[in-house]
Design a protein around this motif. Structure first.
Motif, PDB file in Angstrom:
ATOM      1  N   THR A  41      -6.078 -24.565  26.262  1.00 49.07           N
ATOM      2  CA  THR A  41      -5.537 -23.618  27.247  1.00 49.07           C
ATOM      3  C   THR A  41      -5.084 -22.336  26.562  1.00 49.07           C
ATOM      4  O   THR A  41      -5.415 -21.230  27.002  1.00 49.07           O
ATOM      5  CB  THR A  41      -4.368 -24.270  27.996  1.00 49.07           C
ATOM      6  OG1 THR A  41      -4.890 -25.266  28.859  1.00 49.07           O
ATOM      7  CG2 THR A  41      -3.610 -23.264  28.811  1.00 49.07           C
ATOM      8  N   THR A  84      -2.644 -14.438  34.145  1.00 47.28           N
ATOM      9  CA  THR A  84      -3.821 -14.881  33.383  1.00 47.28           C
ATOM     10  C   THR A  84      -3.602 -16.290  32.846  1.00 47.28           C
ATOM     11  O   THR A  84      -4.478 -17.147  32.949  1.00 47.28           O
ATOM     12  CB  THR A  84      -4.078 -13.914  32.208  1.00 47.28           C
ATOM     13  OG1 THR A  84      -4.017 -12.579  32.680  1.00 47.28           O
ATOM     14  CG2 THR A  84      -5.431 -14.154  31.582  1.00 47.28           C
ATOM     15  N   LEU A  85      -2.408 -16.513  32.307  1.00 45.21           N
ATOM     16  CA  LEU A  85      -2.096 -17.843  31.765  1.00 45.21           C
ATOM     17  C   LEU A  85      -2.179 -18.911  32.860  1.00 45.21           C
ATOM     18  O   LEU A  85      -2.783 -19.971  32.681  1.00 45.21           O
ATOM     19  CB  LEU A  85      -0.694 -17.823  31.141  1.00 45.21           C
ATOM     20  CG  LEU A  85      -0.170 -19.144  30.598  1.00 45.21           C
ATOM     21  CD1 LEU A  85      -1.105 -19.686  29.544  1.00 45.21           C
ATOM     22  CD2 LEU A  85       1.212 -18.957  30.008  1.00 45.21           C
ATOM     23  N   THR A 107      -5.767 -19.833  33.873  1.00 41.03           N
ATOM     24  CA  THR A 107      -6.636 -20.621  33.000  1.00 41.03           C
ATOM     25  C   THR A 107      -6.810 -22.028  33.578  1.00 41.03           C
ATOM     26  O   THR A 107      -7.793 -22.695  33.290  1.00 41.03           O
ATOM     27  CB  THR A 107      -6.081 -20.764  31.576  1.00 41.03           C
ATOM     28  OG1 THR A 107      -4.783 -21.320  31.653  1.00 41.03           O
ATOM     29  CG2 THR A 107      -6.040 -19.451  30.851  1.00 41.03           C
ATOM     30  N   PHE A 112      -6.538 -18.604  26.971  1.00 40.70           N
ATOM     31  CA  PHE A 112      -5.626 -17.544  27.403  1.00 40.70           C
ATOM     32  C   PHE A 112      -5.657 -16.377  26.417  1.00 40.70           C
ATOM     33  O   PHE A 112      -5.730 -15.223  26.826  1.00 40.70           O
ATOM     34  CB  PHE A 112      -4.205 -18.099  27.535  1.00 40.70           C
ATOM     35  CG  PHE A 112      -3.152 -17.037  27.614  1.00 40.70           C
ATOM     36  CD1 PHE A 112      -3.098 -16.184  28.701  1.00 40.70           C
ATOM     37  CD2 PHE A 112      -2.219 -16.881  26.592  1.00 40.70           C
ATOM     38  CE1 PHE A 112      -2.132 -15.193  28.768  1.00 40.70           C
ATOM     39  CE2 PHE A 112      -1.263 -15.902  26.654  1.00 40.70           C
ATOM     40  CZ  PHE A 112      -1.223 -15.046  27.746  1.00 40.70           C
TER      41      PHE A 112
END
Lengths: 216, 290
Positions: B70, B200-201, B204, B74
């Motif tokens: 992840t 954005t994180l 994911t 990211f």
């Protein structure tokens, strides 16, 4: 080019699915968001803490995780018999409510304190101040951000395609797997559907904004 | 609480009333909490066997692997999206009309498309065997377009006189941008940039839907392979463990944004941290949704 005409029934079902999902989640998000915003501005510390916790938790959780909680967690806790559509509405509505709450709260915070003080000094009661002075002004500032939240909500409904809900995303997935069509053409038609939905929402909110606009 | 729009400083009567409401709502909230805990216990989520797996180092390694996947996704998407954002913003501020139009079209299109629909397209047409790049490129296109708007509004927020003064001194277009406008704009846009990175994180996790083996995918695979204990599957323990990891990651990044915002507000020099677009200040306060 005949992707649309060959699968018109499927597209129609997907389009209506997305619209329904958006509308019902928006309703839940607005009701819940207003309630939580009321909690967050109330003079009662316990409610304020609850509101803050709700907003912080939901804003920092990925929506996909919330979908997992709704589709796997809630049935495990004995919430049997709900179909995946309503569980998706729960996930989307709760997620968006945290953002709606913040939009409403910052709307209230932009009303100058002098407005309420003036209202109280001419003898208006709490509910009169709230209903006639504070809320009308707060609503006007809160409407544009809520409009963009509703557009984001409509786009987020695509995630429901991963959880057994029939909507545009799942239509795209099914047609992509069906090797006979050009994948870019499928995408183009799905894109057109989403653009219709988001344009309708932004049009609606622009209308609201204009109707409520007041020279200040 | 003293300067609230909604009510005056409470008098003795209101204080008593508030205390009664406070007590009632505390009881109600504690009741709700107790009900949730009771329900969890009643449906057998606290059975030790369901949680045993989390003690094995093998499990820890798998969670760590998922977490690293992840974070790697990211990191790549964050770097690429900020870079794309800078390019698109520069193009939108260009003096050449065709460049401006093209950039505007690109930004508006990718912002209007649901990210997952983009990812489905990329996964089906371009990166058929590589879900990671479908995810990364999808995230880059979407978040890059959003970042471009943040950059553009940040640069437009610098007061006009600054640019005019620089031109009057004889600086060239690039010099005005790099040595006058950007340094001042960065201050005001940094909190918004970081808030968008939080998005954005969070996004994911969409990799889960195209079966990319990131944190959430590991979590579900894990819950499904754990033997059900007395007919109870290990979903709730999984949600609690993996949910906390996500929330902690995002909270850490959001609090960085808040910290930066407070720092920029404190300084007396430079552009004010408020954003230029009418309701952007509200939007930044409300956090980015997606």
């Amino acid at each position: 080019m005949n992707v649309l005409s060959d699968n018109f029934a499927m597209f129609r079902e997907g389009f209506l699915g997305t619209v329904e999902l958006t509308a019902l989640s928006a309703l839940l998000a607005l009701v819940l968001g207003t309630l939580i915003a009321a909690f967050r501005v109330s003079p009662v510390p316990a409610l304020r803490v609850f509101g803050t916790a709700w907003v912080t938790l939901l804003r920092n959780t990925p929506l996909v995780l919330l979908f997992l909680v709704a589709t796997l967690g809630l049935p495990a806790l004995g919430l049997k018999g709900w179909d995946s559509f309503w569980l998706a509405v729960m996930a989307l509505g709760c997620y968006t409510s945290a953002f709606v709450c913040e939009a409403i709260r910052s709307g209230i915070n932009t009303v100058p304190v002098g407005q309420a003080e003036a209202a109280r000094s001419i003898g208006m009661t709490f509910s009169q101040t709230l209903g006639q002075i504070v809320l009308p002004q707060a609503t006007r500032t809160a409407i544009p951000p809520i409009g963009s939240l509703m557009i984001a909500l409509a786009k987020n409904t695509a995630i429901a395609s991963g959880f057994n809900v029939t909507e545009l995303g799942s239509v795209q997935k099914t047609l992509n797997a069906d090797a006979g069509y050009d994948i870019y053409v499928i995408f183009a038609w799905i894109a057109v559907c989403y653009i219709i939905i988001t344009f309708a929402i932004s049009g609606l909110f622009r209308l609201l904004e204009n109707r409520l606009a007041v020279a200040r | 609480m003293s300067a609230s729009v909604l009510y005056d400083v409470p008098g003795p009567k209101a204080r008593v009333r508030n205390r009664i409401y406070g007590a009632l709502s505390t009881v109600a909230l504690l009741g709700l909490l107790a009900f949730i805990v009771y329900k969890l216990d009643d449906t057998g989520q606290f059975q030790a066997e369901l949680w045993d797996d989390y003690e094995y180092s093998n499990t820890h390694e798998r969670i760590l692997d998922g977490l690293l996947t992840t974070l790697k996704t990211f990191a790549i998407a964050a770097v690429l999206s900020v870079a794309l954002g800078a390019v698109l913003a520069a193009a939108r501020l260009s003096d050449h009309r065709p460049v401006r139009w093209l950039a505007t079209a690109v930004v508006e299109f990718f912002r209007a498309m649901p990210l997952l629909i983009m990812i489905f397209l990329l996964f089906a047409a371009v990166f058929t065997s590589d879900p990671m790049w479908a995810l990364v490129i999808g995230l880059t296109l979407y978040n890059g377009s959003v970042q471009a708007e943040i950059f553009r509004s940040g640069i437009n927020a610098v007061s006009k006189g600054q640019g005019e003064a620089a031109y009057a001194l004889g600086l060239r277009k690039t010099q005005v941008m790099t040595s006058v406008l950007i340094p001042q704009a960065v201050r005001s846009m940094l909190p918004s940039i970081i808030s968008q990175l939080v998005v954005t994180l969070k996004d994911t996790s969409l990799g889960f839907i195209i079966l990319y083996e990131e944190l959430l995918f590991v979590g579900r695979a894990f819950a499904q392979q754990t033997e059900p204990v007395n007919g109870v599957y290990a979903f709730i323990p999984m949600v609690i463990v993996f949910g906390s990891i996500y929330i902690l990651l995002c909270l850490a990044l959001s609090s960085l944004a808040t910290w930066v915002e407070r720092r920029t507000k404190r300084s007396r020099k430079g552009a004010p941290p408020a954003m230029p677009v009418n309701n952007a200040a509200l939007a930044s306060e409300a956090g980015q949704i997606g």
